[in-house]
Design an enzyme around this catalytic site. Structure first.
Site, PDB file in Angstrom:
ATOM      1  N   TYR A   1      -2.370 -10.726   8.763  1.00 19.71           N
ATOM      2  CA  TYR A   1      -3.429  -9.969   9.432  1.00 19.71           C
ATOM      3  C   TYR A   1      -4.368  -9.392   8.380  1.00 19.71           C
ATOM      4  O   TYR A   1      -3.928  -8.730   7.437  1.00 19.71           O
ATOM      5  CB  TYR A   1      -2.843  -8.832  10.276  1.00 19.71           C
ATOM      6  CG  TYR A   1      -3.886  -8.148  11.133  1.00 19.71           C
ATOM      7  CD1 TYR A   1      -4.111  -8.569  12.432  1.00 19.71           C
ATOM      8  CD2 TYR A   1      -4.653  -7.109  10.626  1.00 19.71           C
ATOM      9  CE1 TYR A   1      -5.083  -7.967  13.219  1.00 19.71           C
ATOM     10  CE2 TYR A   1      -5.633  -6.499  11.400  1.00 19.71           C
ATOM     11  CZ  TYR A   1      -5.843  -6.931  12.697  1.00 19.71           C
ATOM     12  OH  TYR A   1      -6.824  -6.336  13.461  1.00 19.71           O
TER      13      TYR A   1
ATOM     14  N   GLN B   1      -3.581  -7.411  20.081  1.00 17.31           N
ATOM     15  CA  GLN B   1      -3.538  -8.716  20.733  1.00 17.31           C
ATOM     16  C   GLN B   1      -3.299  -9.848  19.729  1.00 17.31           C
ATOM     17  O   GLN B   1      -2.631 -10.839  20.039  1.00 17.31           O
ATOM     18  CB  GLN B   1      -4.813  -8.965  21.542  1.00 17.31           C
ATOM     19  CG  GLN B   1      -6.115  -8.959  20.753  1.00 17.31           C
ATOM     20  CD  GLN B   1      -6.745  -7.591  20.638  1.00 17.31           C
ATOM     21  OE1 GLN B   1      -6.066  -6.569  20.743  1.00 17.31           O
ATOM     22  NE2 GLN B   1      -8.051  -7.549  20.423  1.00 17.31           N
TER      23      GLN B   1
ATOM     24  N   ASN C   1      -5.122  -1.070  11.709  1.00 18.04           N
ATOM     25  CA  ASN C   1      -5.260   0.280  12.254  1.00 18.04           C
ATOM     26  C   ASN C   1      -3.997   0.685  13.011  1.00 18.04           C
ATOM     27  O   ASN C   1      -2.997  -0.031  13.017  1.00 18.04           O
ATOM     28  CB  ASN C   1      -6.516   0.377  13.130  1.00 18.04           C
ATOM     29  CG  ASN C   1      -6.446  -0.537  14.351  1.00 18.04           C
ATOM     30  OD1 ASN C   1      -5.369  -0.988  14.761  1.00 18.04           O
ATOM     31  ND2 ASN C   1      -7.592  -0.807  14.939  1.00 18.04           N
TER      32      ASN C   1
ATOM     33  N   SER D   1      -3.296   5.231   1.887  1.00 19.77           N
ATOM     34  CA  SER D   1      -3.128   5.015   0.451  1.00 19.77           C
ATOM     35  C   SER D   1      -2.862   6.324  -0.288  1.00 19.77           C
ATOM     36  O   SER D   1      -3.219   7.409   0.178  1.00 19.77           O
ATOM     37  CB  SER D   1      -4.371   4.342  -0.115  1.00 19.77           C
ATOM     38  OG  SER D   1      -4.162   3.946  -1.447  1.00 19.77           O
TER      39      SER D   1
ATOM     40  N   GLN E   1      -8.881   6.651  -4.606  1.00 24.41           N
ATOM     41  CA  GLN E   1      -7.979   6.591  -3.451  1.00 24.41           C
ATOM     42  C   GLN E   1      -8.500   7.448  -2.308  1.00 24.41           C
ATOM     43  O   GLN E   1      -8.376   7.081  -1.137  1.00 24.41           O
ATOM     44  CB  GLN E   1      -6.579   7.061  -3.849  1.00 24.41           C
ATOM     45  CG  GLN E   1      -5.913   6.182  -4.880  1.00 24.41           C
ATOM     46  CD  GLN E   1      -5.931   4.722  -4.494  1.00 24.41           C
ATOM     47  OE1 GLN E   1      -5.293   4.308  -3.532  1.00 24.41           O
ATOM     48  NE2 GLN E   1      -6.683   3.916  -5.228  1.00 24.41           N
TER      49      GLN E   1
ATOM     50  N   HIS F   1     -10.692   5.930   0.423  1.00 20.06           N
ATOM     51  CA  HIS F   1     -10.103   4.976   1.363  1.00 20.06           C
ATOM     52  C   HIS F   1     -10.092   5.516   2.782  1.00 20.06           C
ATOM     53  O   HIS F   1     -10.422   4.824   3.746  1.00 20.06           O
ATOM     54  CB  HIS F   1      -8.648   4.677   0.978  1.00 20.06           C
ATOM     55  CG  HIS F   1      -8.483   3.489   0.090  1.00 20.06           C
ATOM     56  ND1 HIS F   1      -8.837   2.228   0.467  1.00 20.06           N
ATOM     57  CD2 HIS F   1      -7.967   3.379  -1.153  1.00 20.06           C
ATOM     58  CE1 HIS F   1      -8.562   1.374  -0.510  1.00 20.06           C
ATOM     59  NE2 HIS F   1      -8.037   2.055  -1.500  1.00 20.06           N
TER      60      HIS F   1
ATOM     61  N   GLU G   1       2.882   5.601  -4.066  1.00 23.40           N
ATOM     62  CA  GLU G   1       2.483   4.195  -3.958  1.00 23.40           C
ATOM     63  C   GLU G   1       1.955   3.697  -5.308  1.00 23.40           C
ATOM     64  O   GLU G   1       2.406   2.694  -5.839  1.00 23.40           O
ATOM     65  CB  GLU G   1       1.410   4.065  -2.872  1.00 23.40           C
ATOM     66  CG  GLU G   1       0.863   2.659  -2.700  1.00 23.40           C
ATOM     67  CD  GLU G   1      -0.325   2.618  -1.755  1.00 23.40           C
ATOM     68  OE1 GLU G   1      -0.680   1.503  -1.329  1.00 23.40           O
ATOM     69  OE2 GLU G   1      -0.919   3.676  -1.455  1.00 23.40           O
ATOM     70  N   HIS G   2       0.963   4.380  -5.832  1.00 22.57           N
ATOM     71  CA  HIS G   2       0.398   4.071  -7.153  1.00 22.57           C
ATOM     72  C   HIS G   2       0.695   5.232  -8.102  1.00 22.57           C
ATOM     73  O   HIS G   2       0.497   6.390  -7.736  1.00 22.57           O
ATOM     74  CB  HIS G   2      -1.121   3.896  -7.091  1.00 22.57           C
ATOM     75  CG  HIS G   2      -1.614   2.923  -6.070  1.00 22.57           C
ATOM     76  ND1 HIS G   2      -2.054   3.319  -4.814  1.00 22.57           N
ATOM     77  CD2 HIS G   2      -1.732   1.577  -6.112  1.00 22.57           C
ATOM     78  CE1 HIS G   2      -2.433   2.246  -4.139  1.00 22.57           C
ATOM     79  NE2 HIS G   2      -2.248   1.175  -4.891  1.00 22.57           N
TER      80      HIS G   2
ATOM     81  N   ASP H   1      -5.536  -3.364  -7.800  1.00 19.91           N
ATOM     82  CA  ASP H   1      -6.016  -3.681  -6.457  1.00 19.91           C
ATOM     83  C   ASP H   1      -6.581  -5.087  -6.367  1.00 19.91           C
ATOM     84  O   ASP H   1      -6.409  -5.765  -5.352  1.00 19.91           O
ATOM     85  CB  ASP H   1      -7.114  -2.694  -6.052  1.00 19.91           C
ATOM     86  CG  ASP H   1      -6.563  -1.496  -5.295  1.00 19.91           C
ATOM     87  OD1 ASP H   1      -5.357  -1.484  -4.988  1.00 19.91           O
ATOM     88  OD2 ASP H   1      -7.354  -0.569  -5.012  1.00 19.91           O
TER      89      ASP H   1
ATOM     90  N   GLU I   1      42.451  -5.877  11.803  1.00 22.64           N
ATOM     91  CA  GLU I   1      41.280  -5.522  12.613  1.00 22.64           C
ATOM     92  C   GLU I   1      41.490  -5.863  14.085  1.00 22.64           C
ATOM     93  O   GLU I   1      40.570  -5.707  14.898  1.00 22.64           O
ATOM     94  CB  GLU I   1      40.039  -6.232  12.071  1.00 22.64           C
ATOM     95  CG  GLU I   1      39.646  -5.749  10.676  1.00 22.64           C
ATOM     96  CD  GLU I   1      38.285  -6.267  10.222  1.00 22.64           C
ATOM     97  OE1 GLU I   1      37.754  -7.213  10.848  1.00 22.64           O
ATOM     98  OE2 GLU I   1      37.750  -5.723   9.249  1.00 22.64           O
TER      99      GLU I   1
ATOM    100  N   HIS J   1      40.960 -14.866  14.993  1.00 20.06           N
ATOM    101  CA  HIS J   1      40.512 -15.095  13.613  1.00 20.06           C
ATOM    102  C   HIS J   1      41.690 -15.578  12.758  1.00 20.06           C
ATOM    103  O   HIS J   1      41.571 -16.536  11.986  1.00 20.06           O
ATOM    104  CB  HIS J   1      39.947 -13.794  13.013  1.00 20.06           C
ATOM    105  CG  HIS J   1      38.529 -13.515  13.386  1.00 20.06           C
ATOM    106  ND1 HIS J   1      38.132 -13.302  14.676  1.00 20.06           N
ATOM    107  CD2 HIS J   1      37.400 -13.390  12.613  1.00 20.06           C
ATOM    108  CE1 HIS J   1      36.827 -13.058  14.697  1.00 20.06           C
ATOM    109  NE2 HIS J   1      36.361 -13.102  13.450  1.00 20.06           N
TER     110      HIS J   1
END
Length: 425
Positions: free
Chosen positions: A121, A183, A206, A229, A251, A254, A319-320, A353, A407, A412
């Site tokens: 995506y 969708q 999103n 971010s 950052q 963003h 993250e960074h 990036d 068990e 088994h």
């Protein structure tokens, strides 16, 4: 930008994007409609949300050719070089299948197999993200995935950004569809007349895309539910305040929920950076977004010393992480938790990036404590291989049967013992 002592509350965590009850209901409804009505529902949602009525969702070769004419040749060259850097880095992550043979004839091993199909995506709307295409597609290609499908929301004219189409072509995508939102995720997960389903979905989006990915997980795999971010910068008095401020703002622009943090043992640097952030903020085209981010989620933490600063960074698990200290490489071994670590003043976060090669799809919201960047392993699966010899089973059957009975699983135990009984007849 607020300056705090490390002894005060330290966090980069923001509320997980679980969505409202209304948003979740909308997403579930969309998924159900796509599952039951396929292309018809997909077309209706595309017209409703993207304001375009498409006769076909597929991107044609002609559209891709046109895209190349709409971008600069220099940009194409940059994309190709970035793609090669990303490919080279991820090729080093490849691991072979393996087998070992024991003296009793037992063969044990692990077979590594690429996923059959992956859906990527790519966000749309007012911005274009060719870097997102490269970072999601190339590791899948390196892993050996045969079918890679890209989806992205069209504009009101029914087109995708030329830069995105160029990046997709350069990365080797052969199947591209002009669909977006929840969708699109539903179509990738369950299939429609036009879009065959995939085994895994990657890529950011999103809140509706994030919720849809969460809903379809289990029927297909997903990469992660990424949050806004974030960056943490570990710096001492030798670092330049203007460079730190620029990186913090890289950052902040963003998203209003992006998080930008400086951790330093130097109060003088903290004060200089706070002043520099305000100065540079005024010049940014996206200053309203960045200002809100800095106000709500930005902070400068002042530690007692460098050791406390390092431990603070590990608590944040960003993250960074940029390390802008004297002898920065010496601190690498002390850093336990970060999605990507940028060492030295020339390793600004945008280097990662777009161009250096390591993946920019990274764990957010403190999840770097236990998770990793998107990588080749995410597009492969492992199968264990067990080949037991007659001698191995004879030697171990009684132990296996005893374990099974402990068990309470008599069948088994019998499944092992029957083979030895048959051989002794």
């Amino acid at each position: 930008m607020k300056i705090l002592k490390v002894s005060e509350q330290i966090s980069i965590k923001r509320s997980i994007e679980s969505g409202t009850t209304e948003q979740l209901a909308i997403v579930k409804g969309i998924i159900q409609e796509i599952r039951t009505r396929g292309d018809k529902a997909l077309r209706e949602y595309t017209e409703k949300f993207d304001r375009v009525n498409l006769s076909s969702f597929s991107v044609t070769e002609g559209e891709i050719e046109t895209a190349y004419h709409k971008v600069d040749e220099g940009f194409v060259s940059i994309v190709r070089e970035a793609a090669e850097n990303i490919r080279s880095f991820h090729e080093k992550q490849l691991r072979p299948s393996w087998m070992t043979t024991e003296e009793n004839g037992t063969i044990l091993g692990q077979k590594i197999t690429a996923l059959d199909s992956v859906g990527v995506y790519v966000p749309g709307g007012t911005a274009a993200y060719p870097s997102s295409v490269l970072m999601n597609v190339i590791p899948a290609k390196v892993a050996g995935v045969k079918r890679i499908v890209m989806v992205s929301p069209p504009d009101s004219e029914g087109n995708l950004p030329p830069a995105v189409l160029v990046a997709a072509k350069e990365a080797g995508v052969e199947e591209i569809y002009k669909v977006g939102g929840a969708q699109a995720i539903a179509a990738l997960a369950y299939g429609t007349e036009s879009i065959a389903s995939v085994d895994k979905i990657t890529g950011p989006g999103n809140i509706f895309v994030a919720l849809a990915k969460r809903e379809v997980f289990g029927d297909v795999d997903i990469d992660m539910i990424a949050g806004p971010s974030e960056i943490a910068i570990l710096a001492d008095e030798k670092a330049r305040a203007d460079e730190i401020a620029a990186d913090l703002l890289s950052q902040a622009e963003h998203d209003t929920r992006a998080c930008s943090v400086l951790v330093t043992p130097s109060m003088s640097l903290a004060e200089e950076v706070a002043e520099e952030v305000e100065k540079q903020l005024a010049l940014l085209p996206r200053k309203e977004i960045a200002a809100r981010s800095i106000e709500d989620y930005g902070a400068i933490y002042v530690a007692a010393d460098l050791d406390e600063a390092v431990e603070t960074v590990n608590q944040l698990a960003p993250e960074h992480l940029e390390v802008m200290t004297e002898n920065a490489m010496e601190l690498l071994g002390k850093i336990r938790h970060a999605g990507a670590i940028f060492i030295g003043r020339y390793s600004s976060e945008p280097v990662g990036d777009y161009f250096a090669g390591p993946n920019h799809v990274l764990p957010t919201n403190g999840t770097a404590r236990f998770s990793s960047p998107l990588n080749v392993d995410d597009f492969q699966k492992k199968s264990s291989v067990i080949v037991y010899s007659k001698k191995a089973l004879t030697d171990n059957a009684a132990k296996i049967a005893e374990f099974a009975r402990m068990e309470g699983l008599e069948a088994h135990a019998r499944a092992v013992e029957i083979r030895l009984e048959n051989d002794n007849k």
